[in-house]
Design a protein around this motif. Structure first.
Motif, mmCIF file in Angstrom:
data_model
loop_
_atom_site.group_PDB
_atom_site.id
_atom_site.type_symbol
_atom_site.label_atom_id
_atom_site.label_comp_id
_atom_site.label_asym_id
_atom_site.label_seq_id
_atom_site.Cartn_x
_atom_site.Cartn_y
_atom_site.Cartn_z
ATOM 1 N N ARG A 59 0.817 -1.219 0.000
ATOM 2 C CA ARG A 59 0.000 0.000 0.000
ATOM 3 C C ARG A 59 0.853 1.273 0.000
ATOM 4 N NH1 ARG A 59 -5.647 -0.338 1.421
ATOM 5 N NH2 ARG A 59 -6.219 -2.461 0.889
ATOM 6 N N GLY A 60 2.179 1.123 -0.183
ATOM 7 C CA GLY A 60 3.041 2.293 -0.323
ATOM 8 C C GLY A 60 3.692 2.802 0.946
ATOM 9 N N TYR A 61 3.603 2.031 2.029
ATOM 10 C CA TYR A 61 4.246 2.425 3.287
ATOM 11 C C TYR A 61 5.674 1.893 3.282
ATOM 12 C CZ TYR A 61 -0.446 3.539 4.904
ATOM 13 O OH TYR A 61 -1.698 4.076 5.033
ATOM 14 N N LYS A 62 6.607 2.718 3.762
ATOM 15 C CA LYS A 62 8.017 2.339 3.739
ATOM 16 C C LYS A 62 8.555 2.201 5.147
ATOM 17 C CE LYS A 62 8.579 4.658 -0.516
ATOM 18 N NZ LYS A 62 8.683 4.941 -1.605
ATOM 19 N N ARG A 63 9.518 1.290 5.294
ATOM 20 C CA ARG A 63 10.173 1.068 6.580
ATOM 21 C C ARG A 63 11.522 1.767 6.638
ATOM 22 N NH1 ARG A 63 10.453 -4.986 7.822
ATOM 23 N NH2 ARG A 63 11.031 -4.178 9.851
ATOM 24 N N GLU A 64 11.815 2.543 5.627
ATOM 25 C CA GLU A 64 13.057 3.305 5.565
ATOM 26 C C GLU A 64 12.728 4.738 5.175
ATOM 27 O OE1 GLU A 64 15.265 1.253 2.559
ATOM 28 O OE2 GLU A 64 16.187 -0.077 4.013
ATOM 29 N N ALA A 65 13.642 5.636 5.516
ATOM 30 C CA ALA A 65 13.493 7.039 5.140
ATOM 31 C C ALA A 65 14.840 7.552 4.651
ATOM 32 C CB ALA A 65 13.023 7.859 6.328
ATOM 33 N N GLN A 66 14.786 8.431 3.674
ATOM 34 C CA GLN A 66 16.013 8.987 3.137
ATOM 35 C C GLN A 66 16.410 10.219 3.946
ATOM 36 O OE1 GLN A 66 15.949 9.981 -1.013
ATOM 37 N NE2 GLN A 66 18.174 10.078 -1.111
ATOM 38 N N GLY A 67 17.661 10.225 4.396
ATOM 39 C CA GLY A 67 18.173 11.346 5.159
ATOM 40 C C GLY A 67 18.623 12.474 4.255
ATOM 41 N N THR A 68 18.912 13.613 4.851
ATOM 42 C CA THR A 68 19.395 14.759 4.086
ATOM 43 C C THR A 68 20.760 14.486 3.462
ATOM 44 O OG1 THR A 68 20.289 15.721 6.117
ATOM 45 C CG2 THR A 68 18.083 16.441 5.428
ATOM 46 N N ASP A 69 21.435 13.443 3.972
ATOM 47 C CA ASP A 69 22.723 13.041 3.398
ATOM 48 C C ASP A 69 22.550 12.100 2.207
ATOM 49 O OD1 ASP A 69 21.873 10.724 4.661
ATOM 50 O OD2 ASP A 69 23.608 10.553 5.984
ATOM 51 N N GLY A 70 21.296 11.804 1.842
ATOM 52 C CA GLY A 70 21.018 10.933 0.710
ATOM 53 C C GLY A 70 20.996 9.451 1.056
ATOM 54 N N ARG A 71 21.417 9.079 2.252
ATOM 55 C CA ARG A 71 21.424 7.672 2.664
ATOM 56 C C ARG A 71 20.046 7.245 3.135
ATOM 57 N NH1 ARG A 71 26.397 7.128 6.719
ATOM 58 N NH2 ARG A 71 25.781 4.951 6.639
ATOM 59 N N MET A 72 19.782 5.939 3.027
ATOM 60 C CA MET A 72 18.525 5.385 3.518
ATOM 61 C C MET A 72 18.725 4.912 4.951
ATOM 62 S SD MET A 72 16.446 5.898 1.103
ATOM 63 C CE MET A 72 15.010 4.993 1.653
#
Length: 93
Positions: A28-41
């Protein structure tokens, strides 16, 4: 579209129950990761998700609760609509 942070707690659930939830949430489009301002997940804490949806926090809650309750009835769901998120998490493997 608004961004949401979603936390789910399924009472008396096993690891297999949470794996089922992760699959349903992912579909349904939910993610368990987020992208940081440094570009890393970065990995989110267990049973926490991020999503961008075109509907309200109540709708996100209802959608998430329906998925969780289909696995273990009586789940706890907390939804926050956010503009900005700041965190300290371990980088994803």
């Amino acid at each position: 579209m608004p961004n949401f942070v979603v936390r789910v707690e399924m009472h008396s659930a096993s690891a297999e129950h949470y794996e089922m939830l992760h699959e349903k949430m992912k579909a349904r489009g939910y993610k368990r990761e987020a992208q940081g301002t440094d570009g890393r997940m970065y990995r989110l804490p267990d049973a926490e998700y991020m999503a961008t949806k075109s509907f309200s926090a109540d709708d996100v809650r209802d959608e998430t609760r329906a998925m969780a309750d289909s696995i273990v009835p009586g789940s706890f769901v907390l939804v926050s609509q956010v503009e900005q998120v700041s965190w300290f998490l371990a980088p994803a493997s």
